[in-house]
Motif scaffolding. Structure first.
Motif, PDB file in Angstrom:
ATOM      1  N   ASN A  33     -38.347   0.662  12.491  1.00  0.00           N
ATOM      2  CA  ASN A  33     -37.359   0.665  11.411  1.00  0.00           C
ATOM      3  C   ASN A  33     -37.455  -0.573  10.529  1.00  0.00           C
ATOM      4  O   ASN A  33     -36.476  -1.008   9.943  1.00  0.00           O
ATOM      5  CB  ASN A  33     -35.939   0.789  11.980  1.00  0.00           C
ATOM      6  CG  ASN A  33     -34.960   1.309  10.935  1.00  0.00           C
ATOM      7  OD1 ASN A  33     -35.301   2.177  10.126  1.00  0.00           O
ATOM      8  ND2 ASN A  33     -33.749   0.775  10.932  1.00  0.00           N
ATOM      9  N   LYS A 316     -32.072   2.760  13.661  1.00  0.00           N
ATOM     10  CA  LYS A 316     -31.174   2.225  12.642  1.00  0.00           C
ATOM     11  C   LYS A 316     -30.511   0.904  13.038  1.00  0.00           C
ATOM     12  O   LYS A 316     -30.100   0.146  12.145  1.00  0.00           O
ATOM     13  CB  LYS A 316     -30.076   3.253  12.326  1.00  0.00           C
ATOM     14  CG  LYS A 316     -30.590   4.565  11.766  1.00  0.00           C
ATOM     15  CD  LYS A 316     -29.453   5.527  11.498  1.00  0.00           C
ATOM     16  CE  LYS A 316     -29.984   6.856  10.939  1.00  0.00           C
ATOM     17  NZ  LYS A 316     -28.885   7.819  10.674  1.00  0.00           N
ATOM     18  N   TYR A 374     -27.526  -2.877  10.879  1.00  0.00           N
ATOM     19  CA  TYR A 374     -27.606  -1.421  10.812  1.00  0.00           C
ATOM     20  C   TYR A 374     -28.194  -1.057   9.450  1.00  0.00           C
ATOM     21  O   TYR A 374     -27.745  -1.558   8.408  1.00  0.00           O
ATOM     22  CB  TYR A 374     -26.223  -0.778  10.966  1.00  0.00           C
ATOM     23  CG  TYR A 374     -26.222   0.707  10.680  1.00  0.00           C
ATOM     24  CD1 TYR A 374     -26.508   1.623  11.677  1.00  0.00           C
ATOM     25  CD2 TYR A 374     -25.936   1.180   9.396  1.00  0.00           C
ATOM     26  CE1 TYR A 374     -26.519   2.990  11.408  1.00  0.00           C
ATOM     27  CE2 TYR A 374     -25.939   2.544   9.123  1.00  0.00           C
ATOM     28  CZ  TYR A 374     -26.236   3.441  10.129  1.00  0.00           C
ATOM     29  OH  TYR A 374     -26.246   4.785   9.862  1.00  0.00           O
ATOM     30  N   ASP A 376     -29.739   2.574   7.462  1.00  0.00           N
ATOM     31  CA  ASP A 376     -30.156   3.973   7.541  1.00  0.00           C
ATOM     32  C   ASP A 376     -31.161   4.267   6.432  1.00  0.00           C
ATOM     33  O   ASP A 376     -31.573   3.384   5.687  1.00  0.00           O
ATOM     34  CB  ASP A 376     -28.944   4.910   7.482  1.00  0.00           C
ATOM     35  CG  ASP A 376     -28.183   4.800   6.169  1.00  0.00           C
ATOM     36  OD1 ASP A 376     -28.753   4.283   5.187  1.00  0.00           O
ATOM     37  OD2 ASP A 376     -27.017   5.235   6.116  1.00  0.00           O
ATOM     38  N   THR A 377     -31.554   5.501   6.328  1.00  0.00           N
ATOM     39  CA  THR A 377     -32.587   5.870   5.367  1.00  0.00           C
ATOM     40  C   THR A 377     -32.018   6.168   3.982  1.00  0.00           C
ATOM     41  O   THR A 377     -32.777   6.481   3.059  1.00  0.00           O
ATOM     42  CB  THR A 377     -33.340   7.109   5.870  1.00  0.00           C
ATOM     43  OG1 THR A 377     -32.401   8.182   6.071  1.00  0.00           O
ATOM     44  CG2 THR A 377     -34.058   6.804   7.162  1.00  0.00           C
ATOM     45  N   GLU A 381     -26.769  -0.586   4.449  1.00  0.00           N
ATOM     46  CA  GLU A 381     -27.193  -1.665   5.355  1.00  0.00           C
ATOM     47  C   GLU A 381     -26.008  -2.572   5.659  1.00  0.00           C
ATOM     48  O   GLU A 381     -25.285  -3.005   4.760  1.00  0.00           O
ATOM     49  CB  GLU A 381     -28.325  -2.479   4.738  1.00  0.00           C
ATOM     50  CG  GLU A 381     -28.841  -3.579   5.657  1.00  0.00           C
ATOM     51  CD  GLU A 381     -30.081  -4.272   5.115  1.00  0.00           C
ATOM     52  OE1 GLU A 381     -30.329  -5.430   5.502  1.00  0.00           O
ATOM     53  OE2 GLU A 381     -30.790  -3.659   4.294  1.00  0.00           O
TER      54      GLU A 381
END
Length: 806
Positions: A33, A316, A374, A376-377, A381
């Motif tokens: 990630n 994540k 953290y 994600d796509t 953030e």
């Protein structure tokens, strides 16, 4: 590399005209990630697999390809160390497309199988900062961090080892993304104990965004330490020695282990040595001349250690912990002879003062950081940091003095003193940063809480018959607490293919309390202050073509006084010079603008303007008829203009050059008590340059130098400059390198200043140990698989680097 050049060349020759075009953007990550930097993205037509457009991903793995017409396409992504990735077919109809993050699979390829011919340039110009890559300079080998700052573009180090930018103090020093826990002489001592073997780059951030703490009216200088970017177990070891008047030694060891779930890392470094300097200080006070010759010797032994771990919970979420500490033993001192006599007298010297000073001191700094991230796509953030740090210092200053009179019938007089100055500072902070997509841009917001407690004791002793007797009128304890509550909002957006905008606003509420505990009554025993400030910032970027880009930056920032500068009690530097704090020092507030133009990533030109309200300067004021003292004071304002030009380019395949010239004009203005009026202006410049010659069989020769013209703040400062030469040889499949350099080849490591105000005239010259032969050996071992490391920085901000030497 050849295929990449062909892709770029072919793209530049491909045209496509359409009434309407769209944008493709996304993020390239690996299995852990982490963003994959500088991957190649190619957009190909599905009908015949012909190339439509290609580009290079940013350092964080993000990419954006504009000008794509309607149609069906697929993406091909390549990067060193990863398998080629082919995306599913995507059809553009009437909207821009933002992909979910693409994940590349590692090829488990070893660097030993790949011939890497590219290297980092000496200087990189980014949108918000200038990067000095220390690893790309042979002559940086064996230098300490303070010396490296002197070599950095636009940076100066003055006679008192203060760090200046454009002839002005106010820049904040960070180490590896977090501020150094010191300022003043303690900061200089720490930087001198850090060797270039541990430093990857120096980042000069002149206009930070609202996400950064508002402290530092000239921005931030971040000393970025080396990090390991490889999977498996690996490391490197460095051995170095400098030979000048006395030898100096340093060594460091870095170890790292990475797999799919864990990253464990550790670093240890050790250095020791002694540095010599000579100062000639001529002063006139009340028609009495004081001509002092000082021979100083600075001994230093430093050890630092850093350990930490990252645990990748899933694709994540990541949690990390790090701890780093530094122990340094300093012993600065020397001997001086001061000739004292009436000005213009036929008898030149009526009294001679012989002094010896010894100042052993041990500093301990320990910091802990706990981090959660953290991402994600979809561009969301979250970063959370909790920090705890301590700084302790135990210093003893011994000052034996003997007055010898010209008349033999007058016996000599001994005046001996000892001062003990323990300092204990604790810093706690907690911060949260969050970013998310918003209205075709990225919105960031967060908050920070910090708490500082500083406890400074100053015990002064008269030494009579070898017995220390406390002087209660000159002993005290000063405690200082400060709490800062901050919140910010920051927004980045691409307006169109040529324009980008970033705007931000930060609010900080500061509450501080200084409390002086002393036997002697002082009207300034307690000072309680609370204030709230807003700090706007912004950047407007314009890129009219591939060869040109423009950035316009604005920021408002603050400089809070160092903790010890607020202590209202006096401190004896030596027999004739004192210092005194000022609890009513006001923070500095600065507004700065900067316009930058970059041509072909080679020539950079910047024009800047700044205005600072209540700038803090150190003034030398009469203490009595024969002594002087230093005190920090606020002036009314200062302002200045700057023009910077730098070029970094290859002349031939074997010769590369870098030059930087920073010119500036500053004004200082104040009406102080006792009729002291300050209305000083200065026009000055500084220069940095380097030529690198690449010879066959992995040999490299380098010639570099820097020069600071005369300039004025309150004092007139003389010009300074140095030139170095070095050679490097790589061997053992480029895993080992040997660097040899000789600094100050022209023997110009000297400077001085002149001042005349408040009834005191001073002329000072100094010479430091510039000429040194420096030898450095570095060896890398273990796994060679390329891997982007997880970058994170702690939450401790500017409150750390306001700790100042007594």
């Amino acid at each position: 590399m050849k295929n990449l050049l062909l892709v770029i060349l072919f793209t530049s020759m491909t045209g496509y005209v359409s009434a309407q075009t769209f944008t493709l953007k996304g993020l390239i990550k690996n299995q852990m990630n982490e963003g994959v930097p500088f991957a190649t993205i190619a957009v190909l037509r599905t009908i015949d697999s012909t190339l439509l457009k290609a580009d290079i991903a940013a350092e964080n793995g993000g990419f954006k390809l504009a000008g794509i017409p309607k149609g069906k396409y697929y993406l091909r992504i390549t990067a060193v160390g990863y398998k080629t990735f082919k995306s599913p077919v995507v059809e553009i109809i009437d909207n821009d497309i933002e992909f979910e993050a693409f994940t590349l699979q590692s090829t488990d390829q070893q660097l030993a199988e790949v011939k890497v011919v590219a290297s980092k340039p000496l200087i990189e110009v980014k949108q918000d900062k200038i990067i000095f890559n220390v690893e790309s300079s042979i002559n940086a080998t064996g230098s300490n961090a303070l010396e490296l700052l002197q070599k950095s573009p636009g940076v100066q180090v003055d006679k008192d080892e203060n760090i200046l930018v454009k002839g002005k103090t106010g820049v904040r020093i960070y180490i590896d993304g977090r501020p150094s826990p010191m300022s003043g002489k303690d900061l200089a001592s720490t930087l001198k104990s850090m060797n270039s073997a541990d430093i990857e780059a120096i980042e000069i951030i002149t206009n930070p965004s609202a996400k950064y703490d508002a402290a530092g009216d000239l921005g931030i200088i971040n000393i970025r330490l080396k990090k390991n970017r490889k999977i498996g177990t690996n490391g490197n070891i460095t051995l170095g020695a400098n030979f000048g008047i006395t030898p100096k030694y340093n060594t460091s060891l870095n170890l790292n282990h990475r797999d799919k779930k864990f990253n464990l890392f550790g670093n240890y470094s050790y250095s020791q040595g002694a540095w010599h300097n000579t100062t000639f200080d001529d002063q006139i006070l009340n028609n009495i001349m004081y001509n002092k010759t000082w021979h100083g010797l600075w001994r230093d032994t430093a050890q630092s250690i850093k350990v930490g771990a990252d645990y990748f919970i899933n694709s994540k979420s990541t949690i990390g912990f790090s701890a780093n500490g530094r122990i340094s033993d300093h012993n600065g001192g020397g001997e001086s002879v001061t000739l004292i006599g009436k000005r213009y007298s036929s008898i030149p010297d009526s009294v001679t003062l012989f002094s010896r000073t010894s100042n052993p001191e041990q500093n301990k700094n320990l910091n802990f950081n706990l981090n959660y991230r953290y991402a994600d796509t979809t561009g969301h953030e979250l970063n959370i940091d909790a920090d705890y740090g301590t700084f302790t210092s135990n210093g003893v200053n011994t000052q034996p003095n003997r007055y010898v009179f010209n008349s033999p019938e007058i016996p000599s007089i001994d005046r001996n003193y000892v001062s003990k100055t323990p300092t204990d500072i604790t810093i706690r902070s907690f911060k949260l940063d969050y970013e998310q997509p918003f209205k075709k841009g990225k919105l960031g917001y967060g908050f920070k809480l910090s708490d500082v407690k500083s406890d400074n004791t100053f015990d002064f002793f008269n030494v009579l018959n070898d017995t220390e007797i406390r002087d209660i009128d000159r002993s005290n304890r000063f405690t200082y607490t400060e709490r800062v509550y901050a919140a910010y909002l920051n927004y980045n957006v691409t307006l169109n293919k040529k324009w980008d905008l970033q705007v931000g606003l930060r609010g900080e509420n500061t509450k501080s309390l200084g409390n002086l505990i002393s036997y002697k009554h002082n009207d300034l025993d307690k000072v309680d202050t609370t204030y709230f400030n807003l700090f706007p910032s912004g950047t407007l970027s314009f890129k009219p073509s591939e060869n040109h880009s423009f950035n316009l930056n604005y920021s408002r920032r603050i400089n809070r006084p160092s903790y010890q500068n607020l202590n209202p009690f006096e401190y004896r530097i030596d027999e004739l010079v004192y210092s005194k704090g000022n609890p009513f020092l006001r923070p500095e507030y600065a507004n700065s603008f900067k316009l930058t133009h970059v041509y072909k990533s080679k020539l950079t030109t910047s024009l800047g303007y700044w205005r600072t309200k209540f700038p803090v300067v150190g003034l030398r004021i009469p203490y009595d008829s024969s002594r002087t003292y230093f005190i920090a004071r606020n002036l009314d304002y200062s302002e200045g203009f700057s023009l910077d030009m730098s070029i970094s380019t290859p002349i031939t395949k074997w010769w590369e050059i870098y030059f930087n010239v920073s010119a500036y004009h500053n004004l200082w203005r104040a009406d102080l008590e006792n009729g002291l009026v300050i209305n000083n202006t200065t026009a000055a410049f500084n220069f940095n340059g380097q030529s690198t010659f690449k010879i066959k069989n992995n040999w490299t020769i380098e010639l570099s130098g820097w020069y600071n013209s005369p300039y004025r703040r309150i004092d007139y400062n003389a010009a300074m400059g140095m030139m170095d030469i070095g050679v490097q040889k790589k061997f053992l499949n480029d895993n080992a390198s040997l660097k040899v350099s000789y600094s100050d080849i022209l023997n110009t490591a000297r400077g001085g200043f002149h001042s005349q105000y408040a009834g005191i005239e001073t002329n000072l010259r100094f010479k430091f140990e510039g000429q040194q032969l420096k030898i450095n050996f570095n060896y890398r071992f273990g796994s060679k698989e390329i891997k982007a490391n997880r970058n994170r920085k702690s939450g401790s901000e500017d409150e750390l680097n306001r700790i100042k030497g007594s």
